[in-house]
Each structure stands twice: as structure tokens, then as C-alpha cells.
Design a protein around this motif. Structure first.
Motif, PDB file in Angstrom:
ATOM      1  N   PHE A   1       2.295  -8.546   1.706  1.00 53.28           N
ATOM      2  CA  PHE A   1       0.880  -7.799   1.433  1.00 53.28           C
ATOM      3  C   PHE A   1       0.350  -8.224  -0.002  1.00 53.28           C
ATOM      4  O   PHE A   1      -0.903  -8.188  -0.135  1.00 53.28           O
ATOM      5  CB  PHE A   1       1.481  -6.156   1.279  1.00 53.28           C
ATOM      6  CG  PHE A   1       0.587  -5.367   0.817  1.00 53.28           C
ATOM      7  CD1 PHE A   1      -0.508  -5.021   1.593  1.00 53.28           C
ATOM      8  CD2 PHE A   1       0.222  -4.903  -0.611  1.00 53.28           C
ATOM      9  CE1 PHE A   1      -1.677  -4.171   1.275  1.00 53.28           C
ATOM     10  CE2 PHE A   1      -0.442  -4.203  -0.823  1.00 53.28           C
ATOM     11  CZ  PHE A   1      -1.461  -3.734   0.119  1.00 53.28           C
TER      12      PHE A   1
ATOM     13  N   SER B   1      -3.465  -9.678  -0.270  1.00 56.58           N
ATOM     14  CA  SER B   1      -4.411  -8.930  -0.939  1.00 56.58           C
ATOM     15  C   SER B   1      -4.900  -9.823  -1.987  1.00 56.58           C
ATOM     16  O   SER B   1      -5.968  -9.598  -2.206  1.00 56.58           O
ATOM     17  CB  SER B   1      -3.498  -7.528  -1.754  1.00 56.58           C
ATOM     18  OG  SER B   1      -3.143  -6.586  -0.633  1.00 56.58           O
TER      19      SER B   1
ATOM     20  N   SER C   1      -4.848 -10.565   7.950  1.00 51.48           N
ATOM     21  CA  SER C   1      -3.626 -11.251   7.241  1.00 51.48           C
ATOM     22  C   SER C   1      -3.481 -12.396   8.146  1.00 51.48           C
ATOM     23  O   SER C   1      -3.474 -12.345   9.419  1.00 51.48           O
ATOM     24  CB  SER C   1      -2.560 -10.259   7.167  1.00 51.48           C
ATOM     25  OG  SER C   1      -1.928  -9.876   8.098  1.00 51.48           O
TER      26      SER C   1
END
Length: 102
Positions: free
Chosen positions: A2, A6, A59
């Protein structure tokens, strides 16, 4: 993962580029990763309009087992309630499949 994805989103925003286009440029030497990214974003309708208060996230992941994955999540942001994930589209290239059992 993550945190990495990000940060890639932040880099894309700083470069004033679409997050998918930015990732595609980074993955120019990895055709398998680009292929799963393209498959997931196409199936999810990346670039199509969403209702007000909704957004999409993307992603890409390389796993140590020679597999590539890409996901697109459609999320609704709500002020007084928890955000809601409405849909996740995933594409996987698992490489050569081997059954180790005789």
C-alpha cells in the motif's frame, strides 16, 4: 505494498500524469506487468466517469513466485459513514503453472 503504490500515486500527481499512464511508463521494460495493468484497467473501465464521491485506485504487484498482479478498486467516500468498496477488478499472470505432485 500500500505504501509503495500510494507513493507512486503521489509521484504521478506531482508529474501531473494519470496514475495508469505513469505506471505504464515505469513498466516499459516489463511487458508482463504492463499486460496485467492493461487488462485490469480495461476491464474496470479506467477513465470512464464515476458517480460523485467515487474514485478509482490502481496497484501493480510482482510476487516472488514469478507472478504479476494488477487491481483496480472503485471506492465511494462517505462523510459520516465508512467508505464503501463497490468493486475490485484483478488481473493475474501467474507465469508457468507447474503441478509438483506426481
Amino acid at each position: 505494498m500500500f505504501v509503495v503504490e500510494s507513493f507512486v500515486d503521489e509521484l504521478a500527481a506531482a508529474a501531473k500524469q494519470d496514475p495508469v499512464a505513469y505506471r505504464r511508463a515505469l513498466l516499459r521494460k516489463s511487458p508482463r506487468a504492463r499486460a496485467v495493468l492493461d487488462a485490469a484497467t480495461t476491464a474496470a473501465g479506467w477513465g470512464k466517469r464515476l458517480p460523485a464521491g467515487w474514485g478509482r485506485g490502481v496497484s501493480v504487484l510482482y510476487s516472488g513466485w514469478d507472478s504479476y498482479l494488477a487491481q483496480v478498486a472503485e471506492v465511494e467516500s462517505r462523510r459520516r459513514e465508512r467508505s464503501a468498496v463497490h468493486r475490485v477488478v484483478c488481473a493475474v499472470d501467474c507465469g508457468t503453472v507447474v503441478n509438483p505432485t506426481p
